[in-house]
Design an enzyme around this catalytic site. Structure first.
Site, PDB file in Angstrom:
ATOM      1  N   GLU A 153      -4.317   4.964   1.311  1.00  0.00           N
ATOM      2  CA  GLU A 153      -5.742   4.938   0.993  1.00  0.00           C
ATOM      3  C   GLU A 153      -6.568   5.831   1.930  1.00  0.00           C
ATOM      4  OE1 GLU A 153      -5.988   0.487  -1.019  1.00  0.00           O
ATOM      5  OE2 GLU A 153      -6.639   0.750   1.056  1.00  0.00           O
ATOM      6  N   GLU A 305      -1.374  -0.302  -6.589  1.00  0.00           N
ATOM      7  CA  GLU A 305      -1.743  -1.630  -6.097  1.00  0.00           C
ATOM      8  C   GLU A 305      -2.752  -2.275  -7.028  1.00  0.00           C
ATOM      9  OE1 GLU A 305      -3.171  -1.899  -2.077  1.00  0.00           O
ATOM     10  OE2 GLU A 305      -1.736  -0.430  -1.326  1.00  0.00           O
TER      11      GLU A 305
END
Length: 662
Positions: A153, A305
């Site tokens: 991320e 995710e």
């Protein structure tokens, strides 16, 4: 996604993050057995394992990872092996304090969490590439490794002096010299002119408002720096492995330019966590999935995710209701995902995410949540016919990160004209009608589309504006929203009536921004409605006026116009329209283009998407709905029946329909 270990036809992959370093070896063996029973065939390993892999500087402990990868491979489970560089070990910050990030106020941020690194610190870069290189050399040809995952991320920023040095170099490359910088930033304002490069620093905490051009360039620099780190690790991995390389984006995150990242990865991957308390969260999820698919040019992507139930990081964390795990996952597949993964496989007993849901909850496998996971694994195994297939779209929304950053600067006419909200507002009527939509950049080709929507493109450069005009003249339908085309590439206001570069195309132009204290009544062909929060004082320069303000200071001022240009039409909404009015505008745009969904009369809360040979029909509501599936009998890959005509879908359930011969 290329499976480099076993060359086979595309399949839908299923799994999630796996953190074996948190558990003993006996638990590993239990995990792989439960994974196979659940249909898991892909797990991400090593995202936060740097301190375990390198417990002391230069020391390597790969024994546990050898065992884990062999164990997973022996059970037929592929690995997305991550570089652990998103969270350095405490020793790096202790021995090399210059690697620690500094916030805008000058506060040093220490270890004890994650992301505790400065992207510009050379010591961090050296350590990150060292551990990445050793992982690549050891596991680059391991048969379990089917994908590489760089960092996690991307999103860290820093305002330290090392960052300042790199920022100056970046600015010199962009603007040439200080004269170029001063001109681009308009530093004659407030006595900000720079006489030496050493005077240029990141936009640290200041007594009052920052120069918006300074903020815009710093955001670009931060994004470019993170992409530079990604490329450096990716290139090291490619020296030793032919497995594809990616990193996990966060959809509409303002921190990093997702379009730039999408151009550098081998397969686009994204993390998305719906909010079960938000009744529109399934619409925003669809918009995000369409963005992610578009970042890869329409190629299949990976949902890296999501949550099986509740997250842990909102102030209040309700779990997903029964069935939503399934429909959320089917929605991603319908919009192009070839992998459905979760954070994480086994719930953590300790640490900041111990109350985050998992595929295997704390309460174990004999739970409703894990039974849903197994049900999903079995279902995905029946949907391989859609793997690798495209998602056709003839409509597009335009979104650009630089424009978004420019719109977020200080001292704007209003803080209620938010790009992300405008994107969703313009997307929702298309979603409701089953019109699949790409989310493209201003430089992307327009030829595949009949309808292009520009909800709020604050920054618009000349070339994209010219392409829009040419595309409309050739027969396209364009809808432009408020706040578009106000500034140039450096964030400076374009002089003249706005949107300067589109006013001839739109046949309308504005002279004043008009944030509203009270709602403004409007009337015209679109009926009567109230505009709140923001409007623009515009005039028609030849465009047809379809709605205008009726009363108050804006009495008679156009609010919706349409302009015939060549074979096409350009629509302009110069205010924040209420949902019903915007829905009416988009309905007329769709009628002009002939675009429509696959099914007629779809009830609210039902999503219809075609991908390859399959038609996905998903009920996102909490009650049963009746849907007319049409006269053609098709096999439902979810329930196994043959369906046609009026069919009732259970709450939060779906059908995936294919021709009987598929």
């Amino acid at each position: 996604m290329t499976d480099h270990a076993v060359r086979r036809p595309p399949t839908l992959r299923f799994g999630g993050d796996y953190n074996p370093e948190q558990w003993d070896e006996a638990t590993w063996r239990e995990d792989v057995d439960l994974m196979r029973r659940a249909g898991v065939d892909l797990v991400t390993v090593g995202v936060f394992s740097w301190a375990t892999l390198e417990p002391r500087p230069g020391e390597r402990d790969f024994g546990w990872l050898d065992t884990v990868l062999d164990l997973l491979h022996d059970h037929g489970i592929g690995v997305d092996l991550a570089t652990p560089t998103a969270s350095p070990p405490p020793w790096l910050g202790r021995l090399h304090p210059a690697t620690l990030p500094v916030d805008a106020s000058g506060t040093v941020l220490h270890w004890g969490s994650r992301n505790q690194f400065c992207p510009s610190a050379q010591e961090y870069r050296d350590a990150a590439l060292s551990i990445t290189g050793d992982l690549a050399r050891r596991y680059g040809r391991h048969p379990a490794v089917q994908l590489w995952h760089v960092g996690n991320e991307l999103g860290q920023s820093c305002w330290c002096e090392r960052t300042a040095v790199r920022f100056r170099s970046w600015l010199a490359a962009r603007h040439g010299d200080l004269d170029g910088l001063n001109a681009a930033w308009g530093t004659a304002f407030w006595s900000q002119r720079y006489g030496r490069w050493e005077e240029v620093v990141p936009p640290r905490t200041a007594p009052y408002l920052h120069n918006p051009a300074h903020l815009l360039d710093f955001q670009r620099f931060c994004s470019d720096t993170l992409l530079e780190l990604y490329r450096a690790e990716r290139d090291v991995l490619r020296e030793h492995s032919d497995a594809p390389v990616t990193t996990n984006l966060m959809g509409f995150s303002p921190v990093v330019d997702g379009r730039a990242v999408g151009a550098e990865v081998d397969v686009v991957a994204n993390d998305h966590y719906v909010d079960p308390a938000d009744p529109r969260s399934h619409v925003f999820a669809a918009l995000t999935h369409d963005l992610v698919r578009s970042l890869g040019g329409g190629a299949p992507w990976l949902l890296m995710e999501q949550a099986t139930g509740a997250v842990n990081w909102r102030p209040h964390n309700p779990p997903k209701p029964a069935g939503r795990l399934l429909t959320d996952s089917l929605q991603a597949v319908a919009r192009g995902a070839d992998a459905v993964c979760f954070f994480q496989w086994r719930a953590s007993r300790a640490g900041s995410e111990q109350f985050h849901s998992a595929m295997l909850p704390h309460a174990g496998p004999d739970t409703a949540r894990h039974r849903e996971v197994r049900e999903l694994g079995a279902l995905l195994g029946r949907l391989d016919a859609v793997a690798g297939t495209p998602v056709p779209a003839r409509a597009a929304l335009v979104h650009d990160w630089s424009s978004w950053w420019a719109s977020r600067g200080p001292a704007r006419p209003t803080d209620r004209l938010r790009v992300e909200e405008q994107l969703l507002a313009h997307y929702e009527p298309l979603f409701a009608r089953g019109v699949t939509t790409d989310v493209i950049g201003p430089d992307d080709p327009l030829e595949p589309y009949r309808l292009v929507v520009v909800p709020a493109l604050h920054l618009l450069e000349p070339a994209p504006a010219r392409r829009l005009a040419e595309w409309v003249r050739a027969g396209g339908t364009l809808l432009v929203g408020p706040g578009t085309g106000l500034v140039d590439r450096d964030g400076a206001v374009e002089p003249g009536r706005f949107p300067v570069r589109l006013r001839d195309l739109l046949g309308a132009s504005g002279e004043e921004h008009h944030p509203l204290v009270e709602p403004s009544p409007c009337t015209g062909e679109l009926g009567e409605f109230l505009v709140a929060d923001y409007a623009e004082r515009v005039r028609s320069d030849g465009a047809e006026v379809l709605a205008a303000h009726a009363g108050g200071d804006l009495d008679g001022v156009p609010v919706v116009t349409r302009h015939a240009v060549g074979a096409g039409r350009a629509w302009y909404c110069s205010a924040l329209l209420p949902p019903a009015a915007l829905d009416g505008v988009l309905a007329r745009c769709l009628a002009e283009t002939g675009l429509a969904g696959e099914l007629d009369g779809v009830p609210a809360g039902v999503e219809v998407v075609r991908r390859g040979p399959a038609l996905f029909v998903l009920n996102h509501t909490g009650g049963p709905v009746s849907v007319d599936l049409g006269a053609t009998a098709r096999r439902d890959l979810v329930g196994g029946q043959t369906l046609a005509g009026r069919t009732v879908l259970a709450p939060r359930a779906g059908a995936v329909l294919v021709e009987e011969s598929t």
